[in-house]
Scaffold this motif. Structure first.
Motif, PDB file in Angstrom:
ATOM      1  N   SER A   1     -10.539  -4.269  44.265  1.00  0.00           N
ATOM      2  CA  SER A   1      -9.824  -5.189  43.377  1.00  0.00           C
ATOM      3  C   SER A   1      -8.674  -4.486  42.667  1.00  0.00           C
ATOM      4  O   SER A   1      -7.650  -5.100  42.374  1.00  0.00           O
TER       5      SER A   1
ATOM      6  N   ARG B   1      -5.226 -18.265  35.924  1.00  0.00           N
ATOM      7  CA  ARG B   1      -5.840 -17.806  37.173  1.00  0.00           C
ATOM      8  C   ARG B   1      -7.221 -18.413  37.386  1.00  0.00           C
ATOM      9  O   ARG B   1      -7.551 -18.856  38.484  1.00  0.00           O
ATOM     10  N   TYR B   2      -8.041 -18.423  36.351  1.00  0.00           N
ATOM     11  CA  TYR B   2      -9.435 -18.822  36.510  1.00  0.00           C
ATOM     12  C   TYR B   2      -9.645 -20.326  36.575  1.00  0.00           C
ATOM     13  O   TYR B   2     -10.624 -20.788  37.166  1.00  0.00           O
TER      14      TYR B   2
ATOM     15  N   PRO C   1      -9.104  -8.347  34.207  1.00  0.00           N
ATOM     16  CA  PRO C   1      -9.201  -9.801  34.021  1.00  0.00           C
ATOM     17  C   PRO C   1      -8.098 -10.378  33.158  1.00  0.00           C
ATOM     18  O   PRO C   1      -7.711 -11.531  33.335  1.00  0.00           O
TER      19      PRO C   1
ATOM     20  N   GLY D   1     -12.621  -8.442  28.799  1.00  0.00           N
ATOM     21  CA  GLY D   1     -12.236  -9.822  29.063  1.00  0.00           C
ATOM     22  C   GLY D   1     -11.599 -10.519  27.888  1.00  0.00           C
ATOM     23  O   GLY D   1     -11.154  -9.877  26.918  1.00  0.00           O
ATOM     24  N   ASN D   2     -11.578 -11.833  27.938  1.00  0.00           N
ATOM     25  CA  ASN D   2     -10.905 -12.666  26.953  1.00  0.00           C
ATOM     26  C   ASN D   2     -11.431 -12.411  25.539  1.00  0.00           C
ATOM     27  O   ASN D   2     -10.720 -11.911  24.661  1.00  0.00           O
TER      28      ASN D   2
ATOM     29  N   PRO E   1     -15.393  -9.716  38.804  1.00  0.00           N
ATOM     30  CA  PRO E   1     -14.260 -10.496  38.355  1.00  0.00           C
ATOM     31  C   PRO E   1     -14.637 -11.394  37.197  1.00  0.00           C
ATOM     32  O   PRO E   1     -15.629 -11.181  36.545  1.00  0.00           O
ATOM     33  N   GLY E   2     -13.877 -12.441  37.033  1.00  0.00           N
ATOM     34  CA  GLY E   2     -14.192 -13.386  35.989  1.00  0.00           C
ATOM     35  C   GLY E   2     -13.903 -12.798  34.624  1.00  0.00           C
ATOM     36  O   GLY E   2     -13.006 -12.010  34.450  1.00  0.00           O
ATOM     37  N   ASN E   3     -14.653 -13.196  33.612  1.00  0.00           N
ATOM     38  CA  ASN E   3     -14.424 -12.718  32.255  1.00  0.00           C
ATOM     39  C   ASN E   3     -15.041 -11.367  32.005  1.00  0.00           C
ATOM     40  O   ASN E   3     -15.001 -10.864  30.898  1.00  0.00           O
ATOM     41  N   TYR E   4     -15.652 -10.802  32.992  1.00  0.00           N
ATOM     42  CA  TYR E   4     -16.385  -9.556  32.864  1.00  0.00           C
ATOM     43  C   TYR E   4     -15.413  -8.405  32.724  1.00  0.00           C
ATOM     44  O   TYR E   4     -14.641  -8.136  33.591  1.00  0.00           O
TER      45      TYR E   4
ATOM     46  N   GLU F   1      -4.752 -15.121  32.294  1.00  0.00           N
ATOM     47  CA  GLU F   1      -6.137 -15.178  32.750  1.00  0.00           C
ATOM     48  C   GLU F   1      -6.622 -16.617  32.853  1.00  0.00           C
ATOM     49  O   GLU F   1      -7.233 -17.007  33.853  1.00  0.00           O
TER      50      GLU F   1
END
Length: 592
Positions: free
Chosen positions: A430, A190-191, A340, A10-11, A589-592, A187
């Protein structure tokens, strides 16, 4: 020193991997994610990888067992995994974010890890109305109207309890401000903003005025590189406790306006802006809900003095530079080769690798003179031309019909990935939800490149037909039917094989179209691999859909049910660095 990073794709994880690669004191790094990134490119090629789902669709026993095996021999675990979306799935978010933290911590203790570095946030802090920098002693009860904040506060309680029961493990909490940098641009959009917000228009000119909520005291941020250096400093120093990680400057409304527009802003009553944000979120126009505004308005301003003193850390970038960087990244659609962090498609396609299903895409079209149009014949500089030996009207109708089907298929696979986020097959879906819409866009570009008619009204009808098809309830009105996953997978499998026929047709006629035959052969092979993935999804779905004693959507509820279906030792599938014919088990999903 050996380090494991949970949520390494992730980020913050991506930034930390880059920093660790330059840290001589660290001898090895293990990245853990539910969906693995493209491990052939930087920074993801600097470490080993394990595909582990910490809580989204696994039991505690399975997740802790896999994590414990992964952590054996590790000195420091950095826990970054956090699920930001979907906002509406509160049980899922809390399970991954709060229970997932407990599972990671428990596994670390069992494995004999001596130091746990956990990603907390300014969001964990209780509300503040004064404009005074607060140190780490400020209460961490969160902002109750923000799900992100309440989960961060709950995570702090998990760490409190863990420290009490496992005093042998050092626990460091990194309470970061907003983490911004250019490669997180796509990212972040999107989030938090979503695809409907036309950030890209800022490349042509700034806003005439920036609307901001009245009463906003300021915004703190930290550049991704600075955040990564803080994490690495915490690893090397081995100091327990909490640390505020933020740049030295606080961005006031005038500062934000100066960055985003020409320095002009207008204040809107906070309640009115909150109502507008809530409405936009419910309509799907904005990804973030109103809780994010509540948090921005009430979190305290942080002091970073402790991090400077005890970790020897100094921010190299200002908050203004961090915001400018991520804004430029959003405009450009910047990203990296993980799911992500994947870049937005800007000015053309970024094509995924046809050798394997990857997150960000490996193949960038190096075969042809135009890297964004790899379907073109690499031996010809001109654009493709339909020869007189091809019935262009029939070919145009054929490709247009397939584009119509691809439009429906792209919508369906996206919906499936969203709908089945709490199942073990989410990661597979995904991945396809990135590839299949991308290939649909590519087919559209090929039709345009060949100067054939697209017949957009057909694609519009297909879009509406797919939406209408969702009304089929399979005898369930307010819940998902287990049979839907079976039927939808069968439909997608047929669609993928139909798509293979398109690539074969274009490959066989490539000589008469000025196209790259090898490229379409690879796409046809990729369709076979996509069909194989759908076979795996179908195997999972059909094995549960018609069983009264098994769950389809919540297999994490009982270890017994999971063991009956899977019959897998947690360690058997622990490390899964993708080979040509293998794919990771799953990832959220997400920052994972």
């Amino acid at each position: 020193m050996r380090v494991a990073i949970v949520g390494a794709s992730g980020n913050v994880g991506t930034a930390v991997l880059r920093e660790l690669a330059q840290t001589t004191e660290v001898s090895s790094v293990l990245g853990i994610a539910r969906r693995l990134p493209d491990t052939s490119v930087e920074p993801y090629n600097t470490c080993d990888w394990a595909a582990i789902d910490i809580a989204a669709a696994t039991t505690a026993a399975t997740a802790i067992g896999q994590l414990e095996a992964a952590f054996r021999g590790v000195d420091v675990v950095i826990h970054l995994a956090w699920l930001v979306q979907p906002n509406t799935e509160r049980d899922l978010l809390r399970r991954v974010n709060v229970e997932g933290t407990a599972r990671v911590a428990q596994a670390a203790a069992r494995a004999g890890v001596r130091h746990l570095v956990a990603a907390s946030s300014v969001a964990a802090y209780s509300p503040d109305t004064e404009d005074i920098p607060r140190d780490e002693s400020w209460a961490t009860n969160g902002i109750q109207t923000s799900h992100y904040s309440t989960d961060k506060a709950a995570q702090e309680r998990v760490l409190d309890e863990f420290e009490t029961t496992h005093p042998e493990v050092l626990v460091t909490r990194m309470r970061t401000a907003l983490v911004f940098w250019a490669d997180a641009g796509a990212e972040i959009q999107r989030y938090f903003l979503g695809t409907w917000v036309p950030v890209q228009a800022l490349r042509f000119g700034r806003l005439p005025v920036l609307p901001l909520p009245a009463g906003l005291r300021g915004v703190q941020a930290v550049h991704g590189e600075d955040a990564a250096r803080a994490y690495v400093a915490a690893v090397l120093k081995g100091v327990p406790g909490a640390f505020n990680i933020c740049a030295d400057d606080i961005l006031r409304p005038n500062d934000l306006a100066e960055i985003v527009d020409h320095g002009r802003h207008v204040e809107i009553p906070a309640d009115a802006m909150r109502s507008m944000l809530a409405t936009a979120h419910k309509l799907g126009a904005i990804a973030a809900d109103e809780g994010w505004l509540d948090m921005a308005m009430t979190v305290p301003m942080m002091s970073n003095q402790k991090a400077k003193t005890e970790l020897g850390w100094q921010p190299r970038y200002s908050a203004a530079e961090a915001v400018k960087s991520v804004l430029d990244g959003m405009i450009e659609g910047r990203g990296t080769d993980s799911v992500p962090m994947r870049p937005r498609q800007v000015g053309g396609m970024s094509f995924p690798s046809t050798d394997r299903v990857t997150a960000g895409g490996g193949g960038r079209g190096e075969r042809s003179g135009d890297p964004r149009k790899p379907w073109r014949n690499p031996e010809v500089d001109d654009r493709p031309v339909v020869s007189d030996q091809i019935a262009s009207d029939l070919l145009g109708l054929y490709l247009s019909d397939h584009l119509t089907g691809a439009t429906a298929g792209a919508q369906r696979i996206k919906r499936m990935a969203d709908a089945y986020i709490d199942t073990p097959v989410y990661a597979k879906l995904s991945e396809l939800a990135i590839m299949i819409p991308g290939e649909r866009q590519m087919l559209k570009e090929i039709i345009r490149d060949l100067r054939l008619a697209q017949r957009p009204h057909r694609q519009g009808a297909a879009f509406l037909a797919e939406r209408a098809g969702r009304l089929k309830l399979n005898q369930r009105l307010f819940s998902r039917s287990p049979m839907s996953l079976v039927l939808e997978t069968e439909l997608m499998r047929s669609a993928v094989m139909g798509k293979k026929g398109v690539w074969q047709t274009l490959g066989d006629n490539a000589e008469h179209l000025g196209l790259n035959e090898d490229f379409f052969d690879e796409l046809a092979a990729s369709a076979d691999k996509q069909a194989a993935i759908l076979d795996e999804v179908h195997q999972y779905a059909r094995g549960r859909a018609f069983r009264a004693d098994l769950e389809t959507f919540q297999p994490y509820l009982t270890d017994e049910a999971e063991e009956e279906v899977d019959e897998v030792d947690p360690e058997d599938e622990l490390v899964d660095t993708w080979g040509e014919d293998s794919f990771p088990a799953s990832d959220p999903p997400g920052n994972y």
